[in-house]
Design an enzyme around this catalytic site. Structure first.
Site, PDB file in Angstrom:
ATOM      1  N   CYS A   4       0.592  -1.467   0.069  1.00 27.61           N
ATOM      2  CA  CYS A   4       0.797   0.143   0.192  1.00 27.61           C
ATOM      3  C   CYS A   4       0.570   1.365  -0.283  1.00 27.61           C
ATOM      4  CB  CYS A   4      -1.138  -0.309   1.703  1.00 27.61           C
ATOM      5  SG  CYS A   4      -1.568   1.606   1.641  1.00 27.61           S
ATOM      6  N   GLY A   5       1.632   2.293  -1.490  1.00 27.48           N
ATOM      7  CA  GLY A   5       2.194   2.743  -1.382  1.00 27.48           C
ATOM      8  C   GLY A   5       1.703   3.665  -0.132  1.00 27.48           C
ATOM      9  N   ASN A  11      -0.042  -4.751  -5.992  1.00 28.22           N
ATOM     10  CA  ASN A  11      -1.055  -5.805  -6.026  1.00 28.22           C
ATOM     11  C   ASN A  11      -1.730  -5.539  -7.574  1.00 28.22           C
ATOM     12  OD1 ASN A  11      -1.388  -5.150  -3.189  1.00 28.22           O
ATOM     13  ND2 ASN A  11      -1.556  -3.028  -3.649  1.00 28.22           N
ATOM     14  N   GLU A  51     -10.710   0.188  -4.746  1.00 28.46           N
ATOM     15  CA  GLU A  51      -9.623  -1.017  -4.715  1.00 28.46           C
ATOM     16  C   GLU A  51     -10.162  -2.035  -4.357  1.00 28.46           C
ATOM     17  OE1 GLU A  51      -6.404  -0.451  -1.806  1.00 28.46           O
ATOM     18  OE2 GLU A  51      -7.525   1.839  -1.529  1.00 28.46           O
ATOM     19  N   ARG A  52      -9.749  -3.049  -4.605  1.00 31.58           N
ATOM     20  CA  ARG A  52      -9.959  -4.621  -3.630  1.00 31.58           C
ATOM     21  C   ARG A  52     -10.232  -4.857  -2.763  1.00 31.58           C
ATOM     22  NH1 ARG A  52      -5.421  -9.163  -4.624  1.00 31.58           N
ATOM     23  NH2 ARG A  52      -3.337  -7.865  -3.232  1.00 31.58           N
ATOM     24  N   CYS A  77      -5.472   5.433  -3.867  1.00 35.21           N
ATOM     25  CA  CYS A  77      -4.262   4.670  -4.351  1.00 35.21           C
ATOM     26  C   CYS A  77      -3.025   4.794  -4.242  1.00 35.21           C
ATOM     27  CB  CYS A  77      -5.177   3.118  -4.468  1.00 35.21           C
ATOM     28  SG  CYS A  77      -4.912   1.857  -4.769  1.00 35.21           S
ATOM     29  N   GLY A  78      -2.255   4.612  -3.533  1.00 31.14           N
ATOM     30  CA  GLY A  78      -0.895   5.221  -4.021  1.00 31.14           C
ATOM     31  C   GLY A  78      -0.343   4.018  -4.584  1.00 31.14           C
TER      32      GLY A  78
END
Length: 301
Positions: A77-78, A165, A216-217, A225-226
């Site tokens: 997760c960025g 991801n 986002e899943r 979402c990075g």
């Protein structure tokens, strides 16, 4: 309140929000069901991801474990990496830290502002079996996938990449012209993506400027979402829609993405915010706020 209480931080990166637990001295054994309950925005603290800081491994400053709101664990997760990088650098008085994740080692760097953090997200994975896809594609800049009627699809021909991801990016003229909350779950769980995927709508509206909306899943619609921003920056450059440095405009604010030519690493820069400190009761999963967070977070100029 019971005595089984855990201190936590509530943080966000451009609105992509996290509950952060420090498990370096004492483990935080939470089940997926408990994590999902804590993440519920109506009855729990509410978050996109729960982040657990664990003892360092293999020479890193810390290991970062990431669970989505549904309780499932993910590799990277960025935005969370920027937030945890900020905490670790402030704690140790450093300008550079290494964070280990399930997706590999990520490096965070200080900038001129204590709240603005850069992260080296590593190299993108672009081969079909690295993303992964259920079918072989020689060129992942645009794969054969569509939703809707064959002769008039709603969305089609996404770019795909993995930045820790899986990501699928649909290039559109208007990111608000589609009901992503409705079609996002269908695409996230499409048979093409055996590990599910994050679904993005991206619009290149000016030279090296992109508007982005992300499903986002395991989370749903998110303000930022990075890893999606990184994937979009890479995909735009691969498709010659932009150069290798872009500003990605998400609902929560901008991220600067640079896909370096000399080593293929993706550098992401953006703001971080501490919302508040609190105590979480492990028996009842209720919480109380104990201290305020940042007064303001300056936007990226």
């Amino acid at each position: 309140m019971s005595e089984t209480r855990l201190p936590f931080l509530k943080m966000n990166g451009l609105g992509n929000d996290f509950v952060v637990l420090d498990a370096r001295e004492h483990a935080c054994p939470l089940t997926h069901e408990q994590i999902a309950a804590i993440g519920d925005r109506k009855t729990g603290i509410g978050f996109d991801q729960m982040i657990t800081i664990e003892p360092a491994k293999n020479g890193a400053n810390a290991f970062m474990r990431i669970h989505n709101r549904d309780g499932g664990e993910v590799g990277a997760c960025g935005n969370a990496t920027r937030c945890i990088g900020r905490l670790l650098m402030a704690e140790a008085g450093l300008e550079h830290v290494v964070i280990e994740t399930r997706a590999g080692f990520l490096e965070a760097f200080a900038t001129e502002s204590p709240t603005l953090v850069s992260v080296d997200m590593g190299k993108p994975r672009l081969a079909w079996d690295e993303i992964p896809l259920a079918e072989e594609f020689a060129d992942t800049r645009a794969i054969e996938l569509q939703i809707g009627p064959i002769d008039d699809p709603i969305l089609h021909t996404p770019s795909v990449a993995n930045m820790g991801n899986p990501h699928a990016i649909f290039w559109v003229d208007d990111i608000e012209g589609y009901d992503l909350e409705r079609i996002g779950p269908m695409l996230e769980n499409h048979p093409m993506f055996p590990e599910r995927a994050n679904i993005s709508l991206a619009h290149v509206f000016a030279p090296d400027e992109i508007r982005l909306k992300v499903w986002e899943r395991g989370v749903g619609l998110t303000l930022a979402c990075g890893t999606a921003a990184c994937a979009v920056g890479v995909a735009a450059a691969r498709n010659k829609l932009t150069g290798r440095k872009t500003t990605i405009h998400l609902p929560g604010g901008p991220l600067i993405i640079e896909w370096r030519a000399n080593d293929d690493h993706v550098i992401m820069t953006g703001e971080t915010t501490i919302e508040f400190e609190g105590l979480l009761d492990l028996d009842s999963l209720t919480y109380e706020k104990t201290a305020p967070g940042d007064v303001v977070a300056e936007p990226v100029s």
